[in-house]
Design a protein around this motif. Sequence first.
Motif, mmCIF file in Angstrom:
data_model
loop_
_atom_site.group_PDB
_atom_site.id
_atom_site.type_symbol
_atom_site.label_atom_id
_atom_site.label_comp_id
_atom_site.label_asym_id
_atom_site.label_seq_id
_atom_site.Cartn_x
_atom_site.Cartn_y
_atom_site.Cartn_z
ATOM 1 N N SER A 7 0.652 -1.201 -0.001
ATOM 2 C CA SER A 7 0.089 0.038 0.114
ATOM 3 C C SER A 7 0.767 1.199 -0.024
ATOM 4 O O SER A 7 0.502 2.161 -0.768
ATOM 5 C CB SER A 7 -0.924 -0.106 1.196
ATOM 6 O OG SER A 7 -1.712 -0.992 1.280
ATOM 7 N N ASN A 11 0.794 4.430 -2.626
ATOM 8 C CA ASN A 11 0.390 5.601 -2.479
ATOM 9 C C ASN A 11 1.039 6.055 -0.970
ATOM 10 O O ASN A 11 0.115 5.852 -0.071
ATOM 11 C CB ASN A 11 -1.032 5.723 -2.436
ATOM 12 C CG ASN A 11 -1.740 7.281 -2.579
ATOM 13 O OD1 ASN A 11 -0.867 7.999 -2.292
ATOM 14 N ND2 ASN A 11 -2.743 7.494 -3.048
ATOM 15 N N ARG A 14 -1.210 8.817 0.866
ATOM 16 C CA ARG A 14 -2.482 8.352 1.571
ATOM 17 C C ARG A 14 -2.207 7.714 2.919
ATOM 18 O O ARG A 14 -2.767 8.097 4.041
ATOM 19 C CB ARG A 14 -3.011 7.307 0.710
ATOM 20 C CG ARG A 14 -4.224 6.680 1.026
ATOM 21 C CD ARG A 14 -4.637 5.530 0.165
ATOM 22 N NE ARG A 14 -5.747 4.667 0.719
ATOM 23 C CZ ARG A 14 -6.935 4.913 0.587
ATOM 24 N NH1 ARG A 14 -7.361 5.887 -0.116
ATOM 25 N NH2 ARG A 14 -7.888 3.739 0.890
ATOM 26 N N THR A 53 -5.908 14.036 -2.084
ATOM 27 C CA THR A 53 -5.888 12.856 -1.220
ATOM 28 C C THR A 53 -6.876 13.040 -0.104
ATOM 29 O O THR A 53 -7.593 11.963 0.384
ATOM 30 C CB THR A 53 -4.435 12.652 -0.892
ATOM 31 O OG1 THR A 53 -3.440 12.646 -1.762
ATOM 32 C CG2 THR A 53 -4.386 11.464 0.254
ATOM 33 N N LEU A 57 -10.035 10.626 0.577
ATOM 34 C CA LEU A 57 -9.905 9.912 1.675
ATOM 35 C C LEU A 57 -11.401 10.286 2.349
ATOM 36 O O LEU A 57 -12.306 9.234 3.186
ATOM 37 C CB LEU A 57 -9.113 10.138 2.737
ATOM 38 C CG LEU A 57 -7.740 9.629 2.479
ATOM 39 C CD1 LEU A 57 -6.591 10.257 2.965
ATOM 40 C CD2 LEU A 57 -7.710 8.045 2.293
#
Length: 145
Positions: A7, A11, A14, A53, A57
Amino acid sequence: MHVFMASFARNPLRIMVLSLLRKRPMSGVEIIEEIEEITLGFWRPSPGAVYPTLRALEEEGLVRREEEGWRKVYYLTEKGRMELEKLGLASQPAGIDDALCILEGYVEYLREVASRDGLSDEQVSRIERIAEDLRRLASSRAKPT
Protein backbone atom coordinates in the motif's frame (compact mmCIF):
# COMPACT_ATOMS: atom_id res chain seq x y z
CA MET A 1 5.13 -8.43 0.45
CA HIS A 2 3.54 -7.14 3.64
CA VAL A 3 0.18 -5.39 3.10
CA PHE A 4 1.58 -2.13 4.47
CA MET A 5 4.56 -2.08 2.11
CA ALA A 6 2.42 -2.80 -0.94
CA SER A 7 0.00 0.00 0.00
CA PHE A 8 2.80 2.41 0.86
CA ALA A 9 4.55 1.74 -2.43
CA ARG A 10 1.33 2.53 -4.34
CA ASN A 11 0.40 5.67 -2.45
CA PRO A 12 2.70 6.82 0.37
CA LEU A 13 0.81 10.08 0.87
CA ARG A 14 -2.45 8.27 1.61
CA ILE A 15 -0.80 6.14 4.32
CA MET A 16 1.02 9.14 5.80
CA VAL A 17 -2.18 11.21 6.00
CA LEU A 18 -4.15 8.42 7.69
CA SER A 19 -1.31 7.76 10.14
CA LEU A 20 -0.94 11.43 11.03
CA LEU A 21 -4.67 11.87 11.58
CA ARG A 22 -4.60 8.88 13.94
CA LYS A 23 -2.48 11.02 16.28
CA ARG A 24 -4.65 14.15 16.11
CA PRO A 25 -6.97 16.12 13.84
CA MET A 26 -5.07 18.39 11.44
CA SER A 27 -5.57 20.88 8.65
CA GLY A 28 -4.05 20.30 5.22
CA VAL A 29 -1.25 22.77 5.95
CA GLU A 30 -0.44 20.98 9.21
CA ILE A 31 -0.27 17.67 7.35
CA ILE A 32 2.16 19.12 4.81
CA GLU A 33 4.35 20.59 7.57
CA GLU A 34 4.25 17.40 9.64
CA ILE A 35 5.34 15.24 6.69
CA GLU A 36 8.17 17.65 5.96
CA GLU A 37 9.25 17.50 9.62
CA ILE A 38 9.02 13.69 9.84
CA THR A 39 11.09 13.28 6.66
CA LEU A 40 13.63 15.86 7.86
CA GLY A 41 12.83 18.09 4.92
CA PHE A 42 13.35 15.43 2.26
CA TRP A 43 9.68 15.40 1.29
CA ARG A 44 7.26 18.30 1.37
CA PRO A 45 4.13 17.16 -0.44
CA SER A 46 2.49 19.86 -2.51
CA PRO A 47 -0.99 21.18 -1.77
CA GLY A 48 -1.88 19.84 -5.23
CA ALA A 49 -1.24 16.34 -3.88
CA VAL A 50 -2.45 16.67 -0.28
CA TYR A 51 -5.86 18.23 -0.81
CA PRO A 52 -7.02 15.80 -3.53
CA THR A 53 -5.85 12.95 -1.27
CA LEU A 54 -7.88 14.37 1.63
CA ARG A 55 -10.90 14.76 -0.64
CA ALA A 56 -10.58 11.13 -1.81
CA LEU A 57 -10.19 9.87 1.77
CA GLU A 58 -13.27 11.87 2.75
CA GLU A 59 -15.27 10.39 -0.14
CA GLU A 60 -14.22 6.90 1.01
CA GLY A 61 -15.38 7.70 4.55
CA LEU A 62 -11.88 7.31 6.01
CA VAL A 63 -11.68 10.93 7.18
CA ARG A 64 -14.22 13.62 7.91
CA ARG A 65 -13.79 17.35 7.55
CA GLU A 66 -15.02 20.02 9.92
CA GLU A 67 -14.83 23.73 9.34
CA GLU A 68 -13.40 25.67 12.27
CA GLY A 69 -13.70 29.28 11.24
CA TRP A 70 -11.76 29.62 8.01
CA ARG A 71 -9.82 26.39 8.62
CA LYS A 72 -10.81 22.94 7.47
CA VAL A 73 -9.74 20.31 9.98
CA TYR A 74 -9.64 16.63 9.10
CA TYR A 75 -10.41 13.81 11.53
CA LEU A 76 -9.79 10.10 11.16
CA THR A 77 -13.06 8.14 11.20
CA GLU A 78 -13.60 4.69 12.66
CA LYS A 79 -13.48 3.34 9.11
CA GLY A 80 -10.11 5.06 8.73
CA ARG A 81 -8.85 3.40 11.93
CA MET A 82 -9.98 0.03 10.60
CA GLU A 83 -8.13 0.73 7.33
CA LEU A 84 -4.94 1.33 9.33
CA GLU A 85 -5.55 -1.91 11.24
CA LYS A 86 -5.86 -3.79 7.94
CA LEU A 87 -2.49 -2.38 6.96
CA GLY A 88 -0.98 -3.53 10.25
CA LEU A 89 -0.69 0.00 11.61
CA ALA A 90 -2.99 -0.32 14.62
CA SER A 91 -1.81 1.53 17.69
CA GLN A 92 -2.32 1.10 21.38
CA PRO A 93 -4.62 3.63 23.04
CA ALA A 94 -2.68 6.52 24.57
CA GLY A 95 -4.59 6.15 27.84
CA ILE A 96 -7.98 5.46 29.38
CA ASP A 97 -9.68 8.41 27.67
CA ASP A 98 -8.33 7.27 24.30
CA ALA A 99 -9.48 3.69 24.96
CA LEU A 100 -12.95 4.93 25.94
CA CYS A 101 -13.15 6.99 22.74
CA ILE A 102 -12.25 3.88 20.73
CA LEU A 103 -14.86 1.84 22.62
CA GLU A 104 -17.49 4.47 21.87
CA GLY A 105 -16.58 4.26 18.20
CA TYR A 106 -16.98 0.50 18.22
CA VAL A 107 -20.31 0.77 20.03
CA GLU A 108 -21.55 3.11 17.30
CA TYR A 109 -20.27 0.69 14.65
CA LEU A 110 -22.02 -2.27 16.33
CA ARG A 111 -25.23 -0.24 16.65
CA GLU A 112 -25.22 0.56 12.92
CA VAL A 113 -24.39 -2.99 11.83
CA ALA A 114 -26.95 -4.49 14.23
CA SER A 115 -29.70 -2.16 12.99
CA ARG A 116 -28.90 -3.17 9.40
CA ASP A 117 -28.10 -6.88 9.77
CA GLY A 118 -29.35 -7.87 13.21
CA LEU A 119 -27.34 -9.88 15.75
CA SER A 120 -27.00 -13.62 16.23
CA ASP A 121 -27.66 -15.15 19.66
CA GLU A 122 -23.91 -15.72 20.04
CA GLN A 123 -23.16 -12.07 19.24
CA VAL A 124 -25.77 -10.90 21.77
CA SER A 125 -24.21 -13.15 24.42
CA ARG A 126 -20.74 -11.78 23.71
CA ILE A 127 -21.97 -8.18 23.90
CA GLU A 128 -23.74 -8.91 27.21
CA ARG A 129 -20.58 -10.53 28.61
CA ILE A 130 -18.44 -7.55 27.57
CA ALA A 131 -20.99 -5.10 29.00
CA GLU A 132 -20.99 -6.98 32.31
CA ASP A 133 -17.18 -6.90 32.43
CA LEU A 134 -17.27 -3.14 31.84
CA ARG A 135 -19.93 -2.68 34.56
CA ARG A 136 -17.77 -4.61 37.05
CA LEU A 137 -14.71 -2.59 36.05
CA ALA A 138 -16.57 0.69 36.47
CA SER A 139 -17.97 -0.20 39.89
CA SER A 140 -14.71 -1.60 41.27
CA ARG A 141 -12.45 1.19 40.04
CA ALA A 142 -14.64 4.24 40.55
CA LYS A 143 -12.85 7.01 42.43
CA PRO A 144 -14.74 8.57 45.31
CA THR A 145 -15.91 12.10 44.56
